[in-house]
Design an enzyme around this catalytic site. Structure first.
Site, PDB file in Angstrom:
ATOM      1  N   LYS A 113      22.341 -16.682  21.566  1.00  0.00           N
ATOM      2  CA  LYS A 113      22.625 -15.881  20.363  1.00  0.00           C
ATOM      3  C   LYS A 113      21.386 -15.046  19.990  1.00  0.00           C
ATOM      4  O   LYS A 113      21.489 -13.846  19.736  1.00  0.00           O
ATOM      5  CB  LYS A 113      22.963 -16.810  19.203  1.00  0.00           C
ATOM      6  CG  LYS A 113      22.990 -16.153  17.831  1.00  0.00           C
ATOM      7  CD  LYS A 113      23.383 -17.110  16.716  1.00  0.00           C
ATOM      8  CE  LYS A 113      22.210 -17.874  16.183  1.00  0.00           C
ATOM      9  NZ  LYS A 113      21.322 -17.128  15.263  1.00  0.00           N
ATOM     10  N   ASN A 114      20.229 -15.705  19.996  1.00  0.00           N
ATOM     11  CA  ASN A 114      19.038 -15.023  19.484  1.00  0.00           C
ATOM     12  C   ASN A 114      18.432 -14.031  20.466  1.00  0.00           C
ATOM     13  O   ASN A 114      17.535 -13.275  20.110  1.00  0.00           O
ATOM     14  CB  ASN A 114      18.007 -16.056  19.022  1.00  0.00           C
ATOM     15  CG  ASN A 114      18.515 -16.807  17.792  1.00  0.00           C
ATOM     16  OD1 ASN A 114      19.500 -16.410  17.170  1.00  0.00           O
ATOM     17  ND2 ASN A 114      17.880 -17.917  17.471  1.00  0.00           N
TER      18      ASN A 114
ATOM     19  N   ARG B  30      21.442 -12.820   9.545  1.00  0.00           N
ATOM     20  CA  ARG B  30      20.039 -12.438   9.373  1.00  0.00           C
ATOM     21  C   ARG B  30      19.687 -11.308  10.328  1.00  0.00           C
ATOM     22  O   ARG B  30      18.898 -10.427  10.004  1.00  0.00           O
ATOM     23  CB  ARG B  30      19.160 -13.666   9.647  1.00  0.00           C
ATOM     24  CG  ARG B  30      17.691 -13.394   9.762  1.00  0.00           C
ATOM     25  CD  ARG B  30      17.065 -13.125   8.440  1.00  0.00           C
ATOM     26  NE  ARG B  30      15.658 -12.779   8.587  1.00  0.00           N
ATOM     27  CZ  ARG B  30      14.883 -12.474   7.531  1.00  0.00           C
ATOM     28  NH1 ARG B  30      15.388 -12.495   6.322  1.00  0.00           N
ATOM     29  NH2 ARG B  30      13.630 -12.148   7.687  1.00  0.00           N
TER      30      ARG B  30
ATOM     31  N   CYS C  48      21.450 -17.989   7.854  1.00  0.00           N
ATOM     32  CA  CYS C  48      21.174 -19.340   7.355  1.00  0.00           C
ATOM     33  C   CYS C  48      20.202 -19.266   6.174  1.00  0.00           C
ATOM     34  O   CYS C  48      19.129 -18.699   6.272  1.00  0.00           O
ATOM     35  CB  CYS C  48      20.577 -20.184   8.469  1.00  0.00           C
ATOM     36  SG  CYS C  48      21.728 -20.413   9.827  1.00  0.00           S
TER      37      CYS C  48
ATOM     38  N   ARG D  63      13.503 -15.985   3.042  1.00  0.00           N
ATOM     39  CA  ARG D  63      13.268 -15.276   4.313  1.00  0.00           C
ATOM     40  C   ARG D  63      12.830 -13.835   4.033  1.00  0.00           C
ATOM     41  O   ARG D  63      13.632 -12.919   3.982  1.00  0.00           O
ATOM     42  CB  ARG D  63      14.520 -15.351   5.193  1.00  0.00           C
ATOM     43  CG  ARG D  63      14.896 -16.793   5.519  1.00  0.00           C
ATOM     44  CD  ARG D  63      16.133 -16.935   6.367  1.00  0.00           C
ATOM     45  NE  ARG D  63      15.870 -16.634   7.782  1.00  0.00           N
ATOM     46  CZ  ARG D  63      16.761 -16.885   8.761  1.00  0.00           C
ATOM     47  NH1 ARG D  63      17.955 -17.362   8.452  1.00  0.00           N
ATOM     48  NH2 ARG D  63      16.467 -16.610  10.012  1.00  0.00           N
ATOM     49  N   PRO D  64      11.530 -13.659   3.808  1.00  0.00           N
ATOM     50  CA  PRO D  64      11.020 -12.325   3.439  1.00  0.00           C
ATOM     51  C   PRO D  64      11.130 -11.331   4.596  1.00  0.00           C
ATOM     52  O   PRO D  64      11.375 -11.720   5.741  1.00  0.00           O
ATOM     53  CB  PRO D  64       9.556 -12.596   3.106  1.00  0.00           C
ATOM     54  CG  PRO D  64       9.205 -13.828   3.843  1.00  0.00           C
ATOM     55  CD  PRO D  64      10.457 -14.647   3.941  1.00  0.00           C
TER      56      PRO D  64
ATOM     57  N   ASP E 195       8.648  -8.670   4.615  1.00  0.00           N
ATOM     58  CA  ASP E 195       7.439  -7.841   4.430  1.00  0.00           C
ATOM     59  C   ASP E 195       6.844  -7.383   5.758  1.00  0.00           C
ATOM     60  O   ASP E 195       6.350  -6.249   5.869  1.00  0.00           O
ATOM     61  CB  ASP E 195       6.402  -8.613   3.616  1.00  0.00           C
ATOM     62  CG  ASP E 195       6.070  -9.965   4.240  1.00  0.00           C
ATOM     63  OD1 ASP E 195       7.020 -10.729   4.537  1.00  0.00           O
ATOM     64  OD2 ASP E 195       4.891 -10.245   4.477  1.00  0.00           O
ATOM     65  N   LEU E 196       6.929  -8.203   6.791  1.00  0.00           N
ATOM     66  CA  LEU E 196       6.349  -7.803   8.092  1.00  0.00           C
ATOM     67  C   LEU E 196       7.217  -6.728   8.766  1.00  0.00           C
ATOM     68  O   LEU E 196       6.707  -5.851   9.474  1.00  0.00           O
ATOM     69  CB  LEU E 196       6.182  -9.018   9.003  1.00  0.00           C
ATOM     70  CG  LEU E 196       5.243 -10.104   8.470  1.00  0.00           C
ATOM     71  CD1 LEU E 196       5.189 -11.283   9.444  1.00  0.00           C
ATOM     72  CD2 LEU E 196       3.844  -9.546   8.221  1.00  0.00           C
TER      73      LEU E 196
ATOM     74  N   ASP F   3      14.473 -24.373  15.569  1.00  0.00           N
ATOM     75  CA  ASP F   3      15.936 -24.472  15.602  1.00  0.00           C
ATOM     76  C   ASP F   3      16.420 -25.756  16.253  1.00  0.00           C
ATOM     77  O   ASP F   3      17.590 -26.121  16.140  1.00  0.00           O
ATOM     78  CB  ASP F   3      16.541 -23.263  16.328  1.00  0.00           C
ATOM     79  CG  ASP F   3      16.273 -21.985  15.562  1.00  0.00           C
ATOM     80  OD1 ASP F   3      16.384 -20.899  16.160  1.00  0.00           O
ATOM     81  OD2 ASP F   3      15.916 -22.084  14.376  1.00  0.00           O
TER      82      ASP F   3
HETATM   83  C1  EPZ Z   1      14.599 -16.050  13.971  1.00  0.00           C
HETATM   84  O1  EPZ Z   1      14.701 -15.880  12.578  1.00  0.00           O
HETATM   85  C2  EPZ Z   1      15.843 -16.830  14.383  1.00  0.00           C
HETATM   86  N1  EPZ Z   1      17.039 -16.049  14.074  1.00  0.00           N
HETATM   87  C3  EPZ Z   1      15.892 -18.166  13.671  1.00  0.00           C
HETATM   88  O2  EPZ Z   1      16.995 -18.885  14.234  1.00  0.00           O
HETATM   89  C4  EPZ Z   1      14.615 -18.950  13.970  1.00  0.00           C
HETATM   90  O3  EPZ Z   1      14.608 -20.115  13.177  1.00  0.00           O
HETATM   91  C5  EPZ Z   1      13.389 -18.096  13.644  1.00  0.00           C
HETATM   92  O4  EPZ Z   1      13.449 -16.831  14.323  1.00  0.00           O
HETATM   93  C6  EPZ Z   1      12.098 -18.785  14.065  1.00  0.00           C
HETATM   94  O5  EPZ Z   1      12.130 -19.036  15.447  1.00  0.00           O
HETATM   95  C7  EPZ Z   1      17.417 -15.094  14.930  1.00  0.00           C
HETATM   96  O6  EPZ Z   1      16.790 -14.870  15.951  1.00  0.00           O
HETATM   97  C8  EPZ Z   1      18.657 -14.308  14.563  1.00  0.00           C
HETATM   98  P1  EPZ Z   1      10.868 -15.300  11.717  1.00  0.00           P
HETATM   99  P2  EPZ Z   1      13.670 -14.847  11.827  1.00  0.00           P
HETATM  100  O7  EPZ Z   1      10.781 -13.891  11.259  1.00  0.00           O
HETATM  101  O8  EPZ Z   1      13.392 -13.718  12.709  1.00  0.00           O
HETATM  102  C9  EPZ Z   1       8.016 -15.719   7.941  1.00  0.00           C
HETATM  103  C10 EPZ Z   1      19.107 -19.917  14.271  1.00  0.00           C
HETATM  104  O9  EPZ Z   1      19.413 -21.068  13.949  1.00  0.00           O
HETATM  105  N2  EPZ Z   1       8.218 -14.267   7.770  1.00  0.00           N
HETATM  106  O10 EPZ Z   1      10.322 -15.657  13.045  1.00  0.00           O
HETATM  107  O11 EPZ Z   1      14.226 -14.599  10.466  1.00  0.00           O
HETATM  108  C11 EPZ Z   1       9.278 -16.528   7.639  1.00  0.00           C
HETATM  109  O12 EPZ Z   1       9.367 -16.795   6.251  1.00  0.00           O
HETATM  110  C12 EPZ Z   1      18.152 -19.131  13.410  1.00  0.00           C
HETATM  111  O13 EPZ Z   1      19.507 -19.350  15.326  1.00  0.00           O
HETATM  112  C13 EPZ Z   1       7.469 -13.612   6.798  1.00  0.00           C
HETATM  113  O14 EPZ Z   1       6.663 -14.210   6.105  1.00  0.00           O
HETATM  114  O15 EPZ Z   1      12.397 -15.766  11.678  1.00  0.00           O
HETATM  115  C14 EPZ Z   1       9.059 -17.779   8.453  1.00  0.00           C
HETATM  116  O16 EPZ Z   1       8.230 -18.682   7.758  1.00  0.00           O
HETATM  117  C15 EPZ Z   1      17.822 -19.862  12.127  1.00  0.00           C
HETATM  118  N3  EPZ Z   1       7.669 -12.260   6.638  1.00  0.00           N
HETATM  119  C16 EPZ Z   1       8.299 -17.280   9.678  1.00  0.00           C
HETATM  120  O17 EPZ Z   1       7.746 -16.004   9.313  1.00  0.00           O
HETATM  121  C17 EPZ Z   1       8.552 -11.552   7.404  1.00  0.00           C
HETATM  122  O18 EPZ Z   1       8.661 -10.320   7.224  1.00  0.00           O
HETATM  123  C18 EPZ Z   1       9.155 -17.111  10.924  1.00  0.00           C
HETATM  124  O19 EPZ Z   1      10.222 -16.240  10.593  1.00  0.00           O
HETATM  125  C19 EPZ Z   1       9.305 -12.248   8.388  1.00  0.00           C
HETATM  126  C20 EPZ Z   1       9.113 -13.600   8.554  1.00  0.00           C
END
Ligand code: EPZ
Length: 407
Positions: A22-23, A92, A116, A121-122, A124-125, A296
């Protein structure tokens, strides 16, 4: 909504083939909007999130044609439309519209992204990447007369922000470098797709260099889903079964396989992945960014801790990703939340009714139900079907007793 009704207490055995990740699929689907041509994607799994993502790109004018395992996506003639909030709120990955519509149309609207909701889930990045590549944020709208290569360092790992950076940089004029990029396998699938569309991309560790281009249609094959695989591995072990999981590389699963082998399970990766036996000691999970233990997978270890000798979970990616334990408790799981994470104790898994609060939490409830004595139900089946294809069919094929009920 719908629910799964599960008759537990049966050992699962046989073989199950996982679907496309999926991801890995979602970034590629949205990235097609930044290309002009016909893209060929093989291995898209039949899951809710893929269906929603395809509808979101069709809204922008993409023409999607499914031919068996191949999906053709024609993005020659696109016209910007405000993405429908109802669809955006379902996943997301709709955040990837930021990068893809900026690259294609020079504009993007910040939406109320769904998916989810186990944590704040910010984005900002994502915004930082867009602005550094030339976009300007005004209210909820990003505009960019053009995208231009930049050097950027992320202060923390983010899969989604890395995806958006890559999509934009691949269409930007000139060269870009991102330091601190995510390194999950699904990032490499996106890189492979963007390269096939004409971008020059090299990743070395957590640094990725991109030379943008006018992108044409590309092609990519979506690899097997390691999280789906981990779900069946956990279900097999929790029911003291013997299930061979096929269609996935064990690379992304190594943290889980090493953890289970270290706690007494037998791991065979010669032909597919088969994990058998019993755990003979508590297991400790610390989830971190790749290449650490995947966040995950952490919910899927909780039923094993309850089933065997307990353990602990600390998630350093999503600090409060433990809500699903409230639902597991309805199936007999005893746990305590501490300031570092969760302690799960050896428990008597029993009949009950649990809610799938999020995708992987719902999967954990299904694993616990399969291992419990008696009948369980898992409510909000559609939440689980967002990421698991043909769940009842696959579980039934390895000896599980599960049906889907609308009521
Ligand atoms: C992806 O979410 C996955 N979703 C998530 O899987 C997975 O848990 C996550 O990556 C971490 O591996 C998809 O790929 C669709 P991140 P994503 O940006 O991209 C912080 C599932 O079950 N952050 O890597 O939203 C955030 O708060 C799902 O398949 C910022 O601070 O995750 C977190 O603490 C659930 N600012 C960390 O980074 C931002 O702009 C990782 O988030 C973005 C993120």
């Amino acid at each position: 909504m719908g629910r799964f009704i599960i008759e537990g207490g049966r050992s699962l055995s046989g073989s199950v083939r996982v679907g496309g990740s999926k991801n890995a699929a979602l970034p590629v689907i949205f990235a097609t909007l930044s290309t002009r041509g016909v893209s060929k994607i093989s291995g898209l799994s039949e899951i809710g999130d893929v269906r929603v993502a395809l509808r979101l790109i069709e809204e922008q004018g993409a023409v999607v044609e499914r031919r068996g395992d191949i999906t053709l996506i024609n993005t020659e003639a696109l016209e910007y439309k405000t993405p429908s909030p109802a669809l955006v709120s379902l996943l997301r990955a709709s955040t990837y519209l930021i990068g893809s519509t900026l690259a294609r149309f020079g504009r993007a609207e910040i939406g109320a992204y769904g998916g989810c909701s186990f944590s704040h889930r910010p984005i900002d990045l994502h915004i930082l990447a867009a602005e550094r590549l030339g976009a300007r944020l005004s209210g909820c709208e990003l505009t960019a007369p053009g995208l231009f290569g930049c050097d950027l360092s992320f202060p923390k790992r983010s899969v989604g922000a890395t995806v958006n950076f890559l999509i934009m940089a691949a269409s930007a004029e000139g060269e870009s470098t991102l330091r601190g990029c995510a390194t999950e396998g699904h990032i490499d699938t996106l890189i492979e797709y963007l390269r096939s569309c004409g971008a020059e991309i090299e990743r070395e560790g957590d640094t990725v260099r991109v030379r943008g281009a006018q992108l044409g249609g590309g092609c990519v094959s979506i690899p097997g889903d390691p999280i789906e695989a981990g779900t069946y591995i956990s279900a097999s072990l929790a029911t003291r079964g013997r299930v061979r999981v096929e269609g996935v590389s064990e690379l992304e699963l190594m943290p889980l396989l090493e953890l289970l082998a270290g706690a007494g399970a037998t791991v065979d990766t010669n032909d597919g992945i088969t994990v058998t036996g019993e755990l003979n000691r508590p297991i400790e999970v610390v989830a971190t960014a790749h290449p650490g233990f995947p966040t995950d997978l952490q919910p899927l270890t909780a039923p094993l801790m309850a089933r065997f000798f307990g353990g602990s979970i600390e998630d350093r990616v999503w600090r409060d990703r433990y809500g699903y334990l409230r639902e597991l408790a309805r199936l007999g799981v005893c746990y305590r939340i501490s300031d570092r994470g969760a302690e799960i104790y050896p428990s008597e898994l029993s009949s009950g009714s649990a809610l799938a609060t999020d995708l992987r939490g719902g999967a954990a409830c299904i694993i616990a139900s399969l291992a419990a004595r008696g009948e369980c139900e898992v409510l909000s089946a559609h939440t689980v079907e967002r990421g698991y294809e043909r769940l009842c069919e696959k579980i039934s094929s390895i000896g599980g007793k599960i049906i889907y009920s609308e009521l």
